[in-house]
Design a protein around this motif. Structure first.
Motif, short mmCIF file in Angstrom:
data_model
loop_
_atom_site.label_atom_id
_atom_site.label_comp_id
_atom_site.label_asym_id
_atom_site.label_seq_id
_atom_site.Cartn_x
_atom_site.Cartn_y
_atom_site.Cartn_z
N ASN A 177 38.17 37.84 35.56
CA ASN A 177 39.65 36.69 36.01
C ASN A 177 39.31 37.04 38.06
OD1 ASN A 177 40.88 39.66 37.42
ND2 ASN A 177 40.85 40.22 35.23
N ASP A 178 39.85 36.93 38.87
CA ASP A 178 39.38 36.04 40.19
C ASP A 178 40.12 37.88 41.22
OD1 ASP A 178 42.89 36.69 39.33
OD2 ASP A 178 42.72 36.26 41.92
N GLN A 179 40.63 39.29 40.32
CA GLN A 179 41.00 39.87 40.84
C GLN A 179 39.05 40.89 41.55
OE1 GLN A 179 44.54 42.12 40.58
NE2 GLN A 179 43.08 43.94 40.17
N PRO A 180 38.04 40.73 40.23
CA PRO A 180 36.99 41.69 40.71
C PRO A 180 36.24 41.00 41.80
CG PRO A 180 37.36 42.12 38.44
CD PRO A 180 38.03 41.05 38.99
N ALA A 181 36.63 40.28 41.73
CA ALA A 181 35.61 39.55 43.13
C ALA A 181 36.55 39.74 44.31
CB ALA A 181 35.88 37.23 42.20
N PHE A 182 37.77 39.07 44.38
CA PHE A 182 38.51 39.32 45.54
C PHE A 182 38.16 41.38 46.29
CE2 PHE A 182 42.41 41.72 47.04
CZ PHE A 182 42.48 40.83 48.45
N ASN A 183 38.44 41.87 45.57
CA ASN A 183 37.88 43.16 45.45
C ASN A 183 36.16 43.36 45.80
OD1 ASN A 183 39.78 45.97 45.04
ND2 ASN A 183 39.83 43.81 43.74
N TRP A 184 34.92 42.18 45.84
CA TRP A 184 33.94 43.15 45.95
C TRP A 184 33.84 42.05 47.20
CZ3 TRP A 184 30.16 45.92 44.56
CH2 TRP A 184 29.77 45.88 42.90
N ALA A 185 34.52 41.27 47.41
CA ALA A 185 34.86 40.04 48.81
C ALA A 185 35.12 41.02 50.20
CB ALA A 185 35.30 38.81 48.67
N LEU A 186 36.19 42.09 50.01
CA LEU A 186 36.92 42.81 50.60
C LEU A 186 35.71 44.05 51.19
CD1 LEU A 186 40.53 43.65 48.83
CD2 LEU A 186 40.06 42.55 51.48
N ASN A 187 35.47 44.47 49.60
CA ASN A 187 34.28 45.14 50.38
C ASN A 187 33.18 45.11 51.06
OD1 ASN A 187 33.36 48.42 49.32
ND2 ASN A 187 32.21 47.89 48.20
N LYS A 188 32.95 43.64 50.41
CA LYS A 188 31.53 43.26 52.00
C LYS A 188 31.33 43.42 52.76
CE LYS A 188 29.19 42.16 47.57
NZ LYS A 188 28.24 40.69 46.79
N THR A 189 33.16 42.58 52.96
CA THR A 189 33.55 42.48 54.64
C THR A 189 34.07 43.43 55.77
OG1 THR A 189 35.71 41.41 53.60
CG2 THR A 189 33.79 39.31 53.95
N ALA A 190 34.63 44.09 54.59
CA ALA A 190 35.19 45.53 55.72
C ALA A 190 34.25 45.97 56.59
CB ALA A 190 35.33 46.79 54.46
N SER A 191 33.82 45.97 57.25
CA SER A 191 33.58 45.77 58.52
C SER A 191 33.20 44.98 59.85
CB SER A 191 31.71 46.35 58.82
OG SER A 191 30.62 45.23 58.34
N GLN A 192 34.08 43.58 58.99
CA GLN A 192 34.11 42.50 60.12
C GLN A 192 35.49 41.93 60.28
OE1 GLN A 192 30.52 40.82 57.45
NE2 GLN A 192 30.46 39.99 59.39
N VAL A 193 35.98 42.24 58.76
CA VAL A 193 37.52 41.69 59.41
C VAL A 193 38.56 43.12 59.03
CG1 VAL A 193 39.02 41.21 57.57
CG2 VAL A 193 36.88 40.31 58.03
N ASP A 194 39.87 42.94 59.74
CA ASP A 194 40.58 43.93 60.08
C ASP A 194 41.71 43.87 59.64
OD1 ASP A 194 42.53 45.62 61.07
OD2 ASP A 194 43.59 44.64 62.79
N MET A 195 41.80 45.41 58.15
CA MET A 195 42.74 44.66 56.92
C MET A 195 43.87 46.46 56.87
SD MET A 195 39.38 45.27 54.41
CE MET A 195 37.63 43.51 54.53
N TYR A 196 44.45 45.70 55.81
CA TYR A 196 45.92 47.03 56.51
C TYR A 196 46.51 46.66 54.71
CZ TYR A 196 49.31 49.20 57.83
OH TYR A 196 51.19 50.07 58.25
N LEU A 197 46.30 48.47 54.51
CA LEU A 197 47.03 48.57 53.26
C LEU A 197 48.28 48.79 53.10
CD1 LEU A 197 46.33 49.42 50.32
CD2 LEU A 197 45.95 52.33 50.57
N LEU A 198 48.90 48.50 52.71
CA LEU A 198 50.42 48.24 52.41
C LEU A 198 50.39 49.41 51.74
CD1 LEU A 198 51.54 44.76 52.04
CD2 LEU A 198 52.01 45.74 53.97
N PRO A 199 52.28 50.83 52.73
CA PRO A 199 52.81 51.50 51.59
C PRO A 199 52.83 51.95 50.35
CG PRO A 199 53.89 50.86 53.09
CD PRO A 199 52.60 49.78 53.70
N GLN A 200 52.20 52.20 49.15
CA GLN A 200 52.58 52.70 48.50
C GLN A 200 54.23 52.49 47.28
OE1 GLN A 200 51.22 56.23 45.82
NE2 GLN A 200 50.20 54.91 44.48
N ALA A 201 54.54 53.32 48.41
CA ALA A 201 56.03 53.73 47.72
C ALA A 201 56.41 52.52 48.57
CB ALA A 201 56.41 54.52 48.90
#
Length: 334
Positions: free
Chosen positions: A250-274
């Motif tokens: 499905n699309d989610q693994p590809a999304f995670n690979w994309a995040l992993n491979k662009t992490a050094s070039q993109v300003d990413m923010y993980l929202l609070p789990q709570a």
């Protein structure tokens, strides 16, 4: 012995009232059949056919005017209309429903939404097979979800901020106060492992499969080069990892690979789990839910497969709103 013509006429006279309508009807049938043969046939039209020419550009501009340049997107096929309505009720309670754009994945959804809520649904061709698009793990489901980053990229290219939600979610509070700063992309962790309340907001480290486990069902993006880089990489990853019977992607693994491979070039923010818990945490860890009571913002009904099972779980937790509160939805009762 033969009857005289006058005698024969007198015998038929009582039958004439019955014969005339039959003869007239027969003539009308023959005439209709003849006209059907000589008049050119046209394609069937819908009273909503004006929406067939409604473009993503038109729709995004219309919706963005209601939300200060932000579009809230969901992608829906006809079987998911009850979930769309349930989600919309919760969004309307936070007064953000006018920002919603429904990407209809079939004409039935396009017409059903725009009949009740004009301008808030658009169909982006080609149309996937709606009969199989809702079955998780199927090729149809992959084809359905793989269109998501293209839709989001098109809206970003128009200069709008965009939030994406799956419709098996319920808003408990307004999520926008959590989208602070100027990060390129905001997302939620799909892991059910409990994090400390003050956890970090960077991309989590890769798991056993070499990639993180971020949910592709709740994303917020700004129209920046960084966000567009992620979406383009996401599209590329799905092209390189297509669906097969052996590997039902499905699309989610590809999304995670994309995040992993662009992490050094993109300003990413993980929202609070709570505030944005995965279903594997919210619906399975009563202790955690009690400890974080009052902090929950968006609940995702994942970690479970099937319409009926999802509906039952929502009902068990008092989150199935359409039965009693359909009047709060801009679609009304469907």
């Amino acid at each position: 012995m033969s009857l005289h013509p006058r005698r024969r006429s007198s015998l038929l006279r009582p039958l004439l009232p019955y014969l005339r309508p039959t003869l007239i009807l027969s003539c009308l049938v023959l005439l209709t059949l003849f006209l059907l043969q000589i008049i050119p046939r046209s394609e069937p039209t819908s009273p909503n056919s004006k929406w067939n020419d409604y473009t993503l550009l038109n729709a995004a501009k219309f919706v963005a005017e209601n939300g200060n340049g932000t579009v809230i997107v969901c992608a829906v096929s006809y079987p998911y209309l009850p979930f769309l309505n349930n989600w919309l009720i919760s969004v309307a309670r936070q007064r953000h429903h006018e920002q919603v754009l429904v990407v209809a994945e079939d004409y039935a959804t396009l017409y059903a939404v725009n009949e009740r809520w004009p301008g808030h649904a658009v169909l982006v061709p080609p149309v996937p097979d709606s009969q199989i698009a809702h079955k998780f793990g199927s090729q149809g489901f992959f084809n359905f979800t793989s269109r998501r980053p293209r839709h989001l990229l098109q809206i970003l290219d128009l200069g709008f901020n965009v939030m994406y939600n799956d419709v098996d979610m319920v808003w408990m509070a307004d999520p926008f106060p959590y989208l602070t700063g100027t990060h390129d992309i905001y997302f939620t962790d799909d892991m059910a492992t409990v994090k400390p309340l003050d956890h970090g907001h960077g991309l989590p480290p890769p798991g056993k499969k070499g990639r993180p486990y971020i949910c592709s069902c709740m994303i917020y993006l700004r129209p920046s080069s960084g966000a567009k880089l992620v979406l383009n990489k996401w599209i590329q990853e799905m092209q390189e990892q297509p669906w097969s019977k052996k590997q039902k992607a499905n699309d989610q693994p590809a999304f995670n690979w994309a995040l992993n491979k662009t992490a050094s070039q993109v300003d990413m923010y993980l929202l609070p789990q709570a505030a944005f818990p995965t279903g594997g945490l919210y619906f399975r860890n009563k202790t955690w839910v009690k400890e974080t009571k009052g902090m929950h913002v968006i609940i995702h009904n994942n970690y479970i497969v099937g319409f009926e099972k999802k509906i039952k779980r929502f009902k068990d937790y008092g989150l199935w709103l359409v039965d009693d509160y359909s009047n709060e939805s801009p679609l009304g009762k469907i």
